[in-house]
Design an enzyme around this catalytic site. Sequence first.
Site, PDB file in Angstrom:
ATOM      1  N   LYS A 202       0.843  -1.197   0.000  1.00 29.66           N
ATOM      2  CA  LYS A 202       0.000   0.000   0.000  1.00 29.66           C
ATOM      3  C   LYS A 202       0.875   1.243   0.000  1.00 29.66           C
ATOM      4  O   LYS A 202       1.857   1.325   0.735  1.00 29.66           O
ATOM      5  CB  LYS A 202      -0.904   0.030   1.247  1.00 29.66           C
ATOM      6  CG  LYS A 202      -1.708   1.325   1.372  1.00 29.66           C
ATOM      7  CD  LYS A 202      -2.517   1.380   2.649  1.00 29.66           C
ATOM      8  CE  LYS A 202      -3.247   2.725   2.779  1.00 29.66           C
ATOM      9  NZ  LYS A 202      -4.048   2.797   4.015  1.00 29.66           N
ATOM     10  N   GLU A 252      -9.361  12.493  11.786  1.00 29.12           N
ATOM     11  CA  GLU A 252      -8.494  11.375  12.203  1.00 29.12           C
ATOM     12  C   GLU A 252      -7.605  11.740  13.388  1.00 29.12           C
ATOM     13  O   GLU A 252      -6.890  12.744  13.362  1.00 29.12           O
ATOM     14  CB  GLU A 252      -7.615  10.923  11.027  1.00 29.12           C
ATOM     15  CG  GLU A 252      -6.777   9.693  11.362  1.00 29.12           C
ATOM     16  CD  GLU A 252      -6.060   9.122  10.157  1.00 29.12           C
ATOM     17  OE1 GLU A 252      -5.293   8.165  10.328  1.00 29.12           O
ATOM     18  OE2 GLU A 252      -6.254   9.647   9.036  1.00 29.12           O
ATOM     19  N   GLU A 296      -6.972  -2.713   3.337  1.00 28.15           N
ATOM     20  CA  GLU A 296      -6.345  -1.400   3.499  1.00 28.15           C
ATOM     21  C   GLU A 296      -6.350  -0.985   4.972  1.00 28.15           C
ATOM     22  O   GLU A 296      -5.358  -0.486   5.502  1.00 28.15           O
ATOM     23  CB  GLU A 296      -7.098  -0.370   2.649  1.00 28.15           C
ATOM     24  CG  GLU A 296      -6.467   1.008   2.633  1.00 28.15           C
ATOM     25  CD  GLU A 296      -7.262   2.002   1.789  1.00 28.15           C
ATOM     26  OE1 GLU A 296      -7.006   3.204   1.933  1.00 28.15           O
ATOM     27  OE2 GLU A 296      -8.146   1.575   1.020  1.00 28.15           O
ATOM     28  N   GLU A 429     -12.222   9.999  -5.559  1.00 24.44           N
ATOM     29  CA  GLU A 429     -12.165   9.992  -4.091  1.00 24.44           C
ATOM     30  C   GLU A 429     -11.475  11.255  -3.572  1.00 24.44           C
ATOM     31  O   GLU A 429     -11.883  11.836  -2.554  1.00 24.44           O
ATOM     32  CB  GLU A 429     -11.433   8.748  -3.576  1.00 24.44           C
ATOM     33  CG  GLU A 429     -11.375   8.674  -2.058  1.00 24.44           C
ATOM     34  CD  GLU A 429     -10.714   7.409  -1.547  1.00 24.44           C
ATOM     35  OE1 GLU A 429      -9.863   7.525  -0.630  1.00 24.44           O
ATOM     36  OE2 GLU A 429     -11.030   6.317  -2.057  1.00 24.44           O
ATOM     37  N   LYS A 433     -13.147  14.002  -1.020  1.00 28.52           N
ATOM     38  CA  LYS A 433     -12.565  14.352   0.278  1.00 28.52           C
ATOM     39  C   LYS A 433     -12.425  15.859   0.470  1.00 28.52           C
ATOM     40  O   LYS A 433     -12.388  16.329   1.606  1.00 28.52           O
ATOM     41  CB  LYS A 433     -11.214  13.652   0.444  1.00 28.52           C
ATOM     42  CG  LYS A 433     -11.363  12.161   0.740  1.00 28.52           C
ATOM     43  CD  LYS A 433     -10.024  11.454   0.844  1.00 28.52           C
ATOM     44  CE  LYS A 433     -10.225   9.996   1.266  1.00 28.52           C
ATOM     45  NZ  LYS A 433      -8.952   9.253   1.299  1.00 28.52           N
TER      46      LYS A 433
END
Length: 444
Positions: A202, A252, A296, A429, A433
Site C-alpha cells: 500500500k 483522524e 487497506e 475519491e 474528500k
Amino acid sequence: MHQFQQLQKILVQQLQSFSLDHGLFPTKNLTVTIDSLPLLPLLKGQTTAQPKNCCLLPTIYWQNKEQTTTLASFGAIETLEHIPKADNNALYLGGLAFQQQGEQWSDFPATLFIRPLLVFQHIQSSSLFNQTDNTSEQWQAVFHFNGTNSVEKSIHIIQALQPPQALSAFTQQQIKRHDSPNQTQWASLVELAIEYKALLPKVVLSRETELTFDGLLNTWDIMALWQQANPNSFHYVFQLSQEHSFISCSPERLYSRRQQQLTTEALAGTVNRGRDKREDNLLLQSLLNDKKIDRENYLVQEFIIANLKQLKAEVSFSPAHVLQLQHVQHLCVPITAQLTQQTKDSDLLYKLHPTPAVGGTPKLPALQFINDNEPYNRGWYAGAVGCISEQESDFSVAIRSALVSKNNIKLFAGAGIVTGSIAEQEWQELDNKIQTILTILGAR
C-alpha cells in the site's frame, strides 16, 4: 467593545497583583476565570492589527475532536524545533511535518512546538485541562511563565488585543484552479505504484489543489464555516506569520494520551455518502464488507499495534465502525493501549507517525516512493498536529487540511493505492474528500 475593554482592564489588574506576589519574571502560570468569549471572532479581530502588534503572533486555534477543549493562543515564550517533555503546567502546541527530511514549507519547519504566552480556553469537566474541582464548563485566560518572560510583556499583549470581529460569509470568486498532479499524471502514478505491489502492498498518493480568488481570504471565516459543516472533527489553525496559515478540519486522531492510557484508531477506507438514507446505508454496508477496504484498514491496524507493542504497551482493539462525515464515510477501528511509565510523547510520535493511512506500508519504502514521485511538497499536510501537557496529549493526523496565503488556498487530499485500485475512481475519491471545503469556497 465595552465588555472586551472591561476584560482587558481586569486581566491587567490581575497581572499587576500577580507580579507583587511572584515578581516581574514569574515561574508559575496565572489562571484567571473569565466570562464566555467568542474565540474565532477574537482571532479574526486581530487580522486588522497593525504590524506593531506582531507580538500577537503566533496565533493558534485548537479544538479537539470531542469539543471538550477549545483554545485560542497568542504569542510564545518558547519556540522549539524538537518534541518537548512538558512538566508542571506547561502546555505546548505544534506539530511534525509529514516527513522529517527535505525542504519544508516556509514558516512550518519539520518539527515545531510553541509554548504560548497567553491562552484563552474553554474547557469541559472531562478535559484534563480543567484543573479545578468544578464539574461544569470553564472559561479561562492563562498567562504562561517560565522565569524568562516578564509580566510587563503579558500586559503588553493584553493591551495589543483588538476586540472580537463578527464572522462573515464567504463571498470571493474563484478565478483559477490548478491540480498537482493533474489527472493524467495521477493515472501514471497509480499505475507505477501498482507495479511496485511486491515491495509496496500500500502507498498513499496525494494531490494539491491550488485555488486562486479575486480577493483576500480570511482564515477565521473559513475555519468557522468548515467547523460548522463537519463538527465531529479536530479543528485547528496555526498562523505563524502574516504570510501563511495552516488550517485543518481533520476526522483522524493519531493518538490521545491521558496519563499512561492511550487511545488511537485505524482510519482507512472511504466511500461516498448516499443521496438518501437507503443509499447511504447501502454504501455503509459496502464499506464494512469490501475486501479491498478491509485489507487497506488492516495494514493500518497492524502497523499501529506492532509499534505500540515495541514500546511494551498492552494493546487491545474494538470492532470496526463507520465514521460518517458530510460527503464521505470512513472505516474506523478503535485501538486502546496501557503505556509504561517510561513512554514519552516523543516515543509515540516517532513510532506512530506517519501511519500507513497517510504514507503506506512498509513505512520507509512507501515514504521514499512518495518523496521520489509526488510533484509537490506535503509539508504539514498528513503531519501530526496537536498539544502536549504533562497529564495529557492529543494529536490529529493533519488530513482535510489547507495552506492559506492572501488570495490563495492549497487543499490536500490522498488515497490509498493497493492492488485493485483504479486511477479514475481514486481521483474521484480525492474530489470527494475536499468537497466540503470546495462547497464552502464556492469553488469548481
